[in-house]
Design a protein around this motif. Sequence first.
Motif, short mmCIF file in Angstrom:
data_model
loop_
_atom_site.label_atom_id
_atom_site.label_comp_id
_atom_site.label_asym_id
_atom_site.label_seq_id
_atom_site.Cartn_x
_atom_site.Cartn_y
_atom_site.Cartn_z
N ALA A 65 0.83 -1.20 0.00
CA ALA A 65 0.00 0.00 0.00
C ALA A 65 0.86 1.25 0.00
N ILE A 66 1.94 1.23 0.79
CA ILE A 66 2.86 2.37 0.82
C ILE A 66 3.50 2.55 -0.56
N THR B 57 1.12 4.14 -2.95
CA THR B 57 1.00 5.56 -2.67
C THR B 57 2.20 6.33 -3.20
N PHE C 247 2.10 6.63 -6.92
CA PHE C 247 1.12 7.63 -7.36
C PHE C 247 1.65 9.05 -7.17
N LEU C 248 2.23 9.33 -5.97
CA LEU C 248 2.66 10.69 -5.66
C LEU C 248 3.92 11.10 -6.42
#
Length: 315
Positions: A266-267, A270, A273-274
């Motif tokens: 999940a990290i 993220t 994406f960022l």
Amino acid sequence: MSTSSHTAPATQQVPASPEGAPRRSGPFGSLGPVGLVLAGGISVQFGAAVAVTLIPRAGALGVVTLRLLAAAVVLLVVCRPRLRGHSRTDWGTVIAFGVAMGGMNGLFYEAVARIPLGPAVTLEVLGPLALSVLASRRAINALWAALALAGVFLLGGGGFSDLDPVGVAFALGAGAMWATYIVFSARTGRRFPQADGLALAMAVAALLFLPIGIAEAGSRLLNPTTVALGSAVALLSSVLPYTLELLALRRLPAHTFAILMSLEPAIAATAGFLVLGQALSATEAAAIALVIAATIGAVRSQVGRGKVPAPAPEA
């Protein structure tokens, strides 16, 4: 390499349980053990995201070489490991640990050069999950394995049609090396004091990859910007997370650490994406959630059985 590349590093020579562990008032002490682990995981995956931006400059294997070299230099300078007084078995263990570390990093970066960061880490985490399931003879772990496979099936769209199959193979290979890394990290930690084994293994991995990195990147490895970015990746993905996890494991049970590390997909998603603009579809997000749930379930089902290896930072 999680990879990220990412078991706890082979540095823990102190009790993992909160009871009797010393309180630390250092610069990271205010985070608490859970905060330290989460900060380490964030550091690893954002380091991997930075590494993806560096791959066009130096190639995947060139990035691995820069990361391992920079991390080895820092750890050798800080730890100053003793070279004498070790048996052949000790050296065999630390060399195997270094080979696993290098292989894990190399395969992972070859994967993220071809597929998004989130799916790559999700596939990679199957290695430690398989090790966790195989280490236990409890029937419930078959359920967690099936749940993880369902997540992988969803991630591949029923056949990995949307993911580069070579990238998928590299990610799965990185997972296998991650499981191997866990085994030899534990053995190295029992044979070498403090962080000596980790520093020596990092040096072994760096020496093994140096000719490979030179062959792929050549003089590009000497570019000041590339060196600076490679050093940043080493600090974010190796030195900083290993230090944070070592501090956390002085007050945190290993099984709790392993559960927290299962959040890395999940990290990674993220961070992808960022930093990289790699958005996930609803199906891919559900797939990652299934793998996380399977990993948490597999670890929790083994609490108290003494068979839960703490996963490492991925390449």
